[in-house]
Design a protein around this motif. Structure first.
Motif, PDB file in Angstrom:
ATOM      1  N   ALA A 132       0.820  -1.204   0.000  1.00  0.00           N
ATOM      2  CA  ALA A 132       0.000   0.000   0.000  1.00  0.00           C
ATOM      3  C   ALA A 132       0.858   1.260   0.000  1.00  0.00           C
ATOM      4  O   ALA A 132       0.554   2.232  -0.700  1.00  0.00           O
ATOM      5  N   ARG A 133       1.948   1.255   0.772  1.00  0.00           N
ATOM      6  CA  ARG A 133       2.826   2.421   0.827  1.00  0.00           C
ATOM      7  C   ARG A 133       3.518   2.670  -0.509  1.00  0.00           C
ATOM      8  O   ARG A 133       3.860   3.811  -0.836  1.00  0.00           O
ATOM      9  N   ARG A 134       3.715   1.610  -1.282  1.00  0.00           N
ATOM     10  CA  ARG A 134       4.423   1.755  -2.558  1.00  0.00           C
ATOM     11  C   ARG A 134       3.482   2.062  -3.713  1.00  0.00           C
ATOM     12  O   ARG A 134       3.926   2.457  -4.783  1.00  0.00           O
ATOM     13  N   ASN A 135       2.187   1.861  -3.516  1.00  0.00           N
ATOM     14  CA  ASN A 135       1.232   2.012  -4.610  1.00  0.00           C
ATOM     15  C   ASN A 135       0.881   3.482  -4.791  1.00  0.00           C
ATOM     16  O   ASN A 135       0.470   4.149  -3.848  1.00  0.00           O
ATOM     17  N   ALA A 136       1.013   3.960  -6.002  1.00  0.00           N
ATOM     18  CA  ALA A 136       0.810   5.383  -6.278  1.00  0.00           C
ATOM     19  C   ALA A 136      -0.629   5.824  -6.084  1.00  0.00           C
ATOM     20  O   ALA A 136      -0.906   7.008  -5.897  1.00  0.00           O
ATOM     21  N   GLN A 137      -1.578   4.890  -6.128  1.00  0.00           N
ATOM     22  CA  GLN A 137      -2.988   5.243  -5.986  1.00  0.00           C
ATOM     23  C   GLN A 137      -3.397   5.468  -4.539  1.00  0.00           C
ATOM     24  O   GLN A 137      -4.479   5.987  -4.276  1.00  0.00           O
ATOM     25  N   ILE A 138      -2.573   5.060  -3.597  1.00  0.00           N
ATOM     26  CA  ILE A 138      -2.923   5.203  -2.186  1.00  0.00           C
ATOM     27  C   ILE A 138      -2.653   6.638  -1.765  1.00  0.00           C
ATOM     28  O   ILE A 138      -1.521   7.107  -1.816  1.00  0.00           O
ATOM     29  N   THR A 139      -3.690   7.358  -1.334  1.00  0.00           N
ATOM     30  CA  THR A 139      -3.548   8.768  -0.998  1.00  0.00           C
ATOM     31  C   THR A 139      -3.672   9.031   0.498  1.00  0.00           C
ATOM     32  O   THR A 139      -3.615  10.174   0.928  1.00  0.00           O
ATOM     33  N   THR A 140      -3.887   8.002   1.293  1.00  0.00           N
ATOM     34  CA  THR A 140      -3.942   8.183   2.739  1.00  0.00           C
ATOM     35  C   THR A 140      -2.871   7.319   3.384  1.00  0.00           C
ATOM     36  O   THR A 140      -2.362   6.398   2.781  1.00  0.00           O
ATOM     37  N   ALA A 141      -2.552   7.625   4.626  1.00  0.00           N
ATOM     38  CA  ALA A 141      -1.637   6.767   5.370  1.00  0.00           C
ATOM     39  C   ALA A 141      -2.336   5.446   5.624  1.00  0.00           C
ATOM     40  O   ALA A 141      -3.383   5.412   6.266  1.00  0.00           O
ATOM     41  N   PRO A 142      -1.789   4.335   5.134  1.00  0.00           N
ATOM     42  CA  PRO A 142      -2.538   3.077   5.154  1.00  0.00           C
ATOM     43  C   PRO A 142      -2.584   2.369   6.493  1.00  0.00           C
ATOM     44  O   PRO A 142      -3.418   1.492   6.686  1.00  0.00           O
ATOM     45  N   PHE A 143      -1.719   2.741   7.443  1.00  0.00           N
ATOM     46  CA  PHE A 143      -1.642   1.963   8.675  1.00  0.00           C
ATOM     47  C   PHE A 143      -2.962   1.965   9.440  1.00  0.00           C
ATOM     48  O   PHE A 143      -3.441   0.915   9.881  1.00  0.00           O
ATOM     49  N   GLY A 144      -3.574   3.121   9.626  1.00  0.00           N
ATOM     50  CA  GLY A 144      -4.802   3.213  10.402  1.00  0.00           C
ATOM     51  C   GLY A 144      -5.927   2.405   9.810  1.00  0.00           C
ATOM     52  O   GLY A 144      -6.623   1.659  10.509  1.00  0.00           O
ATOM     53  N   ALA A 145      -6.121   2.520   8.490  1.00  0.00           N
ATOM     54  CA  ALA A 145      -7.204   1.783   7.833  1.00  0.00           C
ATOM     55  C   ALA A 145      -6.949   0.282   7.877  1.00  0.00           C
ATOM     56  O   ALA A 145      -7.869  -0.503   8.155  1.00  0.00           O
ATOM     57  N   LEU A 146      -5.711  -0.128   7.610  1.00  0.00           N
ATOM     58  CA  LEU A 146      -5.389  -1.553   7.630  1.00  0.00           C
ATOM     59  C   LEU A 146      -5.576  -2.126   9.035  1.00  0.00           C
ATOM     60  O   LEU A 146      -6.094  -3.237   9.204  1.00  0.00           O
ATOM     61  N   LYS A 147      -5.168  -1.364  10.043  1.00  0.00           N
ATOM     62  CA  LYS A 147      -5.361  -1.793  11.439  1.00  0.00           C
ATOM     63  C   LYS A 147      -6.846  -1.972  11.744  1.00  0.00           C
ATOM     64  O   LYS A 147      -7.252  -2.990  12.316  1.00  0.00           O
ATOM     65  N   ASP A 148      -7.651  -0.994  11.358  1.00  0.00           N
ATOM     66  CA  ASP A 148      -9.089  -1.066  11.635  1.00  0.00           C
ATOM     67  C   ASP A 148      -9.731  -2.263  10.945  1.00  0.00           C
ATOM     68  O   ASP A 148     -10.535  -2.988  11.533  1.00  0.00           O
ATOM     69  N   VAL A 149      -9.375  -2.470   9.676  1.00  0.00           N
ATOM     70  CA  VAL A 149      -9.959  -3.575   8.913  1.00  0.00           C
ATOM     71  C   VAL A 149      -9.570  -4.915   9.531  1.00  0.00           C
ATOM     72  O   VAL A 149     -10.394  -5.827   9.633  1.00  0.00           O
ATOM     73  N   THR A 150      -8.325  -5.030   9.970  1.00  0.00           N
ATOM     74  CA  THR A 150      -7.857  -6.282  10.588  1.00  0.00           C
ATOM     75  C   THR A 150      -8.565  -6.546  11.913  1.00  0.00           C
ATOM     76  O   THR A 150      -9.006  -7.674  12.186  1.00  0.00           O
TER      77      THR A 150
END
Length: 317
Positions: A132-150
């Motif tokens: 997610a951090r490497r993908n150019a389409q990701i415009t938000t910090a992915p840690f919070g969303a990934l944590k919540d989803v998990t």
């Protein structure tokens, strides 16, 4: 507009309704202190580990024995495909809305699944975060969303597990097996305890808007219910004469095993527990062993193909 702080932290985009909430999701400083440098090797490293472990475990599969037990009904393989891809499909729908991930994000989610299953539980989350951090389409910090989803996935699984246990407890006592009401109380307390901790922490734990949390939870619940039904359907197709109560009991046991953290190859563990409870010579135990072998073979095959593809792409980059 989307921007990055000097430390590499993503800031919200005005074009994404998810990001226009009254908060800003910021990745933890240790994860972004060196920008994206660590993510450049984390993804390929996980892919290499998948490839090595998959090739090693592939040698241990008894292909001749597995081939003789291979189901031939088309309906079984359709159900198997739906069952195997249910998790990455549901997560793609979630992250498509949160991050607008492209179609090839489905491949990353497949690698996430395989990483968790053949390497170590939650290793897949590390891989997907790096992706997610490497993908150019990701415009938000992915840690919070990934944590919540998990976390929401675990909570939804716990809720379904507790409901299934409540329904299946009488079956444990009615059927002649080596487990009863008190044999499962420890697992139930573990599941209940982790859920209570998440509920108590509540607002401190989650970062997504409340509406998104409910939407993600609903998708997780639908996925868990669907995979439970699909698993029972596969078992029924293989052993149509077995009473429904057995599938209820085994489905509950499978859910309990799925709640164990950091445990790879959960289907193999589940098959072993089934053989222990009802005896290794039983037809049901044989079917569970077959299912575990098929799912493990699928993990290894997908891991080899996707791992080799990503390493080849990195080599051309």
């Amino acid at each position: 507009m989307t921007g990055m702080t000097p430390s590499g932290t993503f800031l919200p985009s005005l074009n994404n309704p998810i990001e226009n909430a009254s908060f800003t999701i910021i990745d933890p400083e240790p994860l972004v202190r060196s920008g994206r440098n660590w993510t450049r090797w984390a993804g390929p490293l996980v892919s290499l580990l998948i490839l090595v472990v998959a090739l090693d475990q592939f040698r241990g599969l008894e292909f001749a024995h597995l081939w003789t037990m291979m189901p031939t009904a088309t309906a079984f393989w359709v159900v198997f495909l739906l069952y195997y891809t249910a998790a990455p499909i549901s997560e793609w729908l979630i992250f498509r809305r949160l991050w607008n991930i492209p179609v090839d994000g489905f491949g990353a989610l497949l690698r996430k699944l395989v990483s968790n299953e053949i390497l170590l539980g939650y290793m897949g989350e590390v891989y997907f975060y790096a992706w997610a951090r490497r993908n150019a389409q990701i415009t938000t910090a992915p840690f919070g969303a990934l944590k919540d989803v998990t976390i929401l996935s675990a909570l939804a699984g716990n809720v379904v597990t507790l409901l299934m246990v409540a329904v299946a407890i009488p079956v444990f006592n009615a059927l002649t097996i080596g487990a009863g009401r008190w044999d499962i109380i420890g697992s139930v307390l573990f599941v209940l305890g982790t859920s209570l901790v998440a509920m108590v922490l509540g607002k401190r734990l989650f970062t997504l808007p409340r509406a998104e949390l409910w939407r993600v939870t609903a998708i997780h619940l639908l996925r868990i219910i669907a995979t439970t039904i699909l698993a029972a359907a596969m078992w029924h197709l293989l052993l149509p004469s077995v009473d429904l109560s057995w599938w209820l009991l085994l489905g509950t046991l499978r859910q309990l095993v799925s709640r164990l953290p950091f445990l790879p190859n959960k289907d193999v563990v589940f098959a072993g527990m089934t053989a222990f409870l009802i005896g290794p010579g039983n037809a049901i135990a044989s079917v569970m062993a077959l299912m575990a072998s098929l799912i493990l073979a699928a993990h290894l095959l997908v891991g080899i193909v996707l791992g080799a593809m990503e390493l080849a792409q990195e080599g051309r980059a």
